[in-house]
Scaffold this motif. Sequence first.
Motif, PDB file in Angstrom:
ATOM      1  N   ASP A 110       0.881  -1.166   0.000  1.00  9.42           N
ATOM      2  CA  ASP A 110       0.000   0.000   0.000  1.00  9.42           C
ATOM      3  C   ASP A 110       0.917   1.214   0.000  1.00  9.42           C
ATOM      4  N   ASP A 111       0.976   1.900  -1.137  1.00 14.20           N
ATOM      5  CA  ASP A 111       1.896   3.026  -1.306  1.00 14.20           C
ATOM      6  C   ASP A 111       1.615   4.168  -0.328  1.00 14.20           C
ATOM      7  N   SER A 112       0.372   4.332   0.068  1.00 16.27           N
ATOM      8  CA  SER A 112       0.035   5.452   0.955  1.00 16.27           C
ATOM      9  C   SER A 112       0.544   5.239   2.380  1.00 16.27           C
ATOM     10  N   THR A 113       0.671   3.977   2.810  1.00 17.02           N
ATOM     11  CA  THR A 113       1.121   3.698   4.174  1.00 17.02           C
ATOM     12  C   THR A 113       2.478   3.000   4.223  1.00 17.02           C
ATOM     13  N   GLY A 114       2.895   2.418   3.091  1.00 22.54           N
ATOM     14  CA  GLY A 114       4.126   1.641   3.064  1.00 22.54           C
ATOM     15  C   GLY A 114       3.948   0.229   3.588  1.00 22.54           C
ATOM     16  N   ALA A 115       2.722  -0.131   3.962  1.00 20.29           N
ATOM     17  CA  ALA A 115       2.465  -1.462   4.521  1.00 20.29           C
ATOM     18  C   ALA A 115       2.521  -2.527   3.432  1.00 20.29           C
ATOM     19  N   GLU A 116       3.229  -3.604   3.714  1.00 17.77           N
ATOM     20  CA  GLU A 116       3.299  -4.738   2.801  1.00 17.77           C
ATOM     21  C   GLU A 116       2.070  -5.606   3.049  1.00 17.77           C
ATOM     22  N   LEU A 117       1.228  -5.767   2.023  1.00 11.52           N
ATOM     23  CA  LEU A 117      -0.034  -6.484   2.164  1.00 11.52           C
ATOM     24  C   LEU A 117       0.098  -7.975   1.894  1.00 11.52           C
ATOM     25  N   ALA A 118       1.002  -8.337   0.997  1.00 12.99           N
ATOM     26  CA  ALA A 118       1.235  -9.740   0.667  1.00 12.99           C
ATOM     27  C   ALA A 118       2.654  -9.875   0.151  1.00 12.99           C
ATOM     28  N   ARG A 119       3.280 -10.998   0.475  1.00 20.19           N
ATOM     29  CA  ARG A 119       4.650 -11.240   0.006  1.00 20.19           C
ATOM     30  C   ARG A 119       4.813 -12.734  -0.243  1.00 20.19           C
ATOM     31  N   TYR A 120       5.428 -13.056  -1.374  1.00 25.46           N
ATOM     32  CA  TYR A 120       5.725 -14.444  -1.716  1.00 25.46           C
ATOM     33  C   TYR A 120       7.209 -14.570  -2.000  1.00 25.46           C
ATOM     34  N   THR A 121       7.826 -15.571  -1.407  1.00 28.49           N
ATOM     35  CA  THR A 121       9.207 -15.896  -1.719  1.00 28.49           C
ATOM     36  C   THR A 121       9.176 -16.839  -2.916  1.00 28.49           C
ATOM     37  N   LEU A 122       9.857 -16.451  -3.971  1.00 30.14           N
ATOM     38  CA  LEU A 122       9.847 -17.258  -5.194  1.00 30.14           C
ATOM     39  C   LEU A 122      11.039 -18.210  -5.255  1.00 30.14           C
ATOM     40  N   SER A 123      12.184 -17.793  -4.707  1.00 28.31           N
ATOM     41  CA  SER A 123      13.376 -18.645  -4.739  1.00 28.31           C
ATOM     42  C   SER A 123      13.091 -19.968  -4.066  1.00 28.31           C
ATOM     43  N   GLY A 124      13.596 -21.046  -4.672  1.00 16.78           N
ATOM     44  CA  GLY A 124      13.374 -22.366  -4.104  1.00 16.78           C
ATOM     45  C   GLY A 124      11.927 -22.799  -4.184  1.00 16.78           C
ATOM     46  N   GLY A 125      11.157 -22.115  -5.035  1.00 19.04           N
ATOM     47  CA  GLY A 125       9.720 -22.333  -5.097  1.00 19.04           C
ATOM     48  C   GLY A 125       9.279 -23.427  -6.030  1.00 19.04           C
ATOM     49  N   GLY A 126      10.183 -24.231  -6.520  1.00 16.49           N
ATOM     50  CA  GLY A 126       9.774 -25.358  -7.338  1.00 16.49           C
ATOM     51  C   GLY A 126      10.168 -25.229  -8.797  1.00 16.49           C
ATOM     52  N   SER A 127       9.670 -26.181  -9.569  1.00 16.99           N
ATOM     53  CA  SER A 127      10.070 -26.285 -10.972  1.00 16.99           C
ATOM     54  C   SER A 127       9.178 -25.471 -11.902  1.00 16.99           C
ATOM     55  N   HIS A 128       8.312 -24.644 -11.361  1.00 20.96           N
ATOM     56  CA  HIS A 128       7.460 -23.819 -12.219  1.00 20.96           C
ATOM     57  C   HIS A 128       8.187 -22.522 -12.601  1.00 20.96           C
ATOM     58  N   THR A 129       7.667 -21.860 -13.625  1.00 20.72           N
ATOM     59  CA  THR A 129       8.318 -20.665 -14.167  1.00 20.72           C
ATOM     60  C   THR A 129       7.465 -19.409 -14.006  1.00 20.72           C
TER      61      THR A 129
END
Length: 168
Positions: A110-129
């Motif tokens: 949320d750009d107005s507050t700087g709050a991170e609403l969702a985060r996903y770690t992609l590294s090590g996340g499997g064989s998908h692209t």
Amino acid sequence: MGLGWQPRTRTGFLGRLMGPTAIDLDASAVLHAGRRVVEVVYFQHLTGIFGAVKHSGDSRTGGDGPGDDEAITVDFTRMLAEVDQIVFTVNSFTGATFDEVENAYCRLVDDSTGAELARYTLSGGGSHTAQIMAKISRINGAWQLTAIGEPASGATFQDLLPAIDRHL
């Protein structure tokens, strides 16, 4: 939406001489009116309808430090009335899997507050692209976030359209 990653470190003598492996991840925002795609903002189309959605530009190698390498910003006050859903995706244009990428993540802020609403770690996340990250929907005039985090396969947002469709 912010996307960050680092080039993969090569191993061995020749790997150290050649330097890191370039991996090109791409962030996209697919705008919908119902089930119909209205527009896509991505590395080849940086500014959306009336400037409501903007892409920061293509990073083909990722960064060598902290911070987002690609970003998509949405100004909801400028959004066309017909757009009722925005789906955010990440794909590996070079075809590298998320097992091959280092320090990769995608996040919604949320750009107005700087709050991170969702985060996903992609590294090590499997064989998908690719990953269908999240959807923002207009419901009764208000925007609501749905975190998705679904692994997918594809080198471009076009490849991801069938997977996106399941979330509309």
